[in-house]
Scaffold this motif. Structure first.
Motif, PDB file in Angstrom:
ATOM      1  N   ASP A 141     -10.869   5.646  18.046  1.00 42.39           N
ATOM      2  CA  ASP A 141     -10.876   6.427  16.470  1.00 42.39           C
ATOM      3  C   ASP A 141      -9.933   7.743  15.822  1.00 42.39           C
ATOM      4  O   ASP A 141     -10.166   7.657  14.789  1.00 42.39           O
ATOM      5  CB  ASP A 141     -12.376   5.739  15.946  1.00 42.39           C
ATOM      6  N   PHE A 142     -10.895   8.725  16.345  1.00 45.67           N
ATOM      7  CA  PHE A 142     -11.028   9.789  15.698  1.00 45.67           C
ATOM      8  C   PHE A 142      -9.362  10.264  15.497  1.00 45.67           C
ATOM      9  O   PHE A 142      -8.852  10.460  15.390  1.00 45.67           O
ATOM     10  CB  PHE A 142     -11.808  10.629  17.129  1.00 45.67           C
ATOM     11  N   ILE A 143      -8.510  10.101  17.154  1.00 46.30           N
ATOM     12  CA  ILE A 143      -7.100  10.268  16.547  1.00 46.30           C
ATOM     13  C   ILE A 143      -7.013   9.375  15.944  1.00 46.30           C
ATOM     14  O   ILE A 143      -5.811   9.760  14.557  1.00 46.30           O
ATOM     15  CB  ILE A 143      -6.303   9.992  18.094  1.00 46.30           C
ATOM     16  N   ARG A 144      -6.929   8.284  15.400  1.00 48.91           N
ATOM     17  CA  ARG A 144      -6.229   7.806  14.257  1.00 48.91           C
ATOM     18  C   ARG A 144      -6.170   8.099  13.244  1.00 48.91           C
ATOM     19  O   ARG A 144      -5.080   8.307  12.322  1.00 48.91           O
ATOM     20  CB  ARG A 144      -5.977   5.784  14.566  1.00 48.91           C
ATOM     21  N   ARG A 145      -7.137   8.825  12.691  1.00 51.10           N
ATOM     22  CA  ARG A 145      -7.938   8.588  11.725  1.00 51.10           C
ATOM     23  C   ARG A 145      -8.070   9.818  11.220  1.00 51.10           C
ATOM     24  O   ARG A 145      -7.042  10.529  10.259  1.00 51.10           O
ATOM     25  CB  ARG A 145      -9.658   8.856  11.697  1.00 51.10           C
ATOM     26  N   TYR A 146      -7.598  11.305  11.775  1.00 51.12           N
ATOM     27  CA  TYR A 146      -8.034  12.900  12.390  1.00 51.12           C
ATOM     28  C   TYR A 146      -6.310  13.085  12.544  1.00 51.12           C
ATOM     29  O   TYR A 146      -5.684  14.610  12.064  1.00 51.12           O
ATOM     30  CB  TYR A 146      -8.858  13.403  12.183  1.00 51.12           C
ATOM     31  N   MET A 147      -5.956  12.982  13.622  1.00 53.65           N
ATOM     32  CA  MET A 147      -4.267  13.033  13.965  1.00 53.65           C
ATOM     33  C   MET A 147      -3.351  11.531  13.953  1.00 53.65           C
ATOM     34  O   MET A 147      -3.112  11.389  14.946  1.00 53.65           O
ATOM     35  CB  MET A 147      -4.637  13.280  15.461  1.00 53.65           C
ATOM     36  N   PRO A 148      -3.153  11.239  12.487  1.00 50.97           N
ATOM     37  CA  PRO A 148      -2.256  10.088  13.002  1.00 50.97           C
ATOM     38  C   PRO A 148      -0.699  10.278  13.418  1.00 50.97           C
ATOM     39  O   PRO A 148      -0.276   9.535  14.316  1.00 50.97           O
ATOM     40  CB  PRO A 148      -1.671   9.347  11.220  1.00 50.97           C
ATOM     41  N   ASP A 149      -0.360  11.197  13.249  1.00 57.05           N
ATOM     42  CA  ASP A 149       1.378  11.748  13.675  1.00 57.05           C
ATOM     43  C   ASP A 149       1.166  11.546  14.976  1.00 57.05           C
ATOM     44  O   ASP A 149       2.299  12.236  15.849  1.00 57.05           O
ATOM     45  CB  ASP A 149       1.425  12.663  13.334  1.00 57.05           C
TER      46      ASP A 149
END
Length: 128
Positions: free
Chosen positions: A56-64
């Motif tokens: 969830d964190f990665i998708r939200r703050y580092m979508p690239d």
């Protein structure tokens, strides 16, 4: 590698992505410099976090940095698994696949990682 250590696997994923990018940028020439594997400083903030929170964190703050899967399937029982494996065996033992395999391994100038990448592509294309 410890599959229970997702930060290590993220590091490996980034390294492989960089190797593939450099390989393509070099015109698929075997003479390119391999990158050094390294952890991102931000990785330490995700250490010890459960998979759902990390994703969830990665998708939200580092979508690239998120790569979507091409999909997945579920094998229902052992008969379906055996049937699938037998169909793969027919494809991988075919004369056409064996010819392509020999041609690939006879190609000069491919680095070992590049040869493995090409082999993976050839198997994936044959089984799709």
């Amino acid at each position: 590698l410890d599959p229970g250590a997702p930060l290590v696997l993220r590091c490996v994923d980034r390294w492989i992505d960089e190797v593939v990018r450099r390989y393509k940028d070099s015109g698929q020439n075997a003479a390119f410099e391999l990158p050094k594997a390294s952890h991102l400083a931000a990785d330490r903030y995700l250490d010890g976090v459960d998979d759902a929170t990390r994703d969830d964190f990665i998708r939200r703050y580092m979508p690239d940095t998120v790569k979507e899967s091409d999909g997945s399937a579920v094998i229902v029982d052992e008969l379906e698994c055996i049937s699938l494996m037998q169909s793969w065996e027919q494809i991988l033992s075919s004369e056409e696949f064996q010819r392509q395999r020999v041609e690939l391994w006879d190609r000069q100038g491919l680095s070992y990682p590049a040869r493995l990448h090409e082999t993976r592509q050839m198997v994936a294309n044959s089984l799709s």
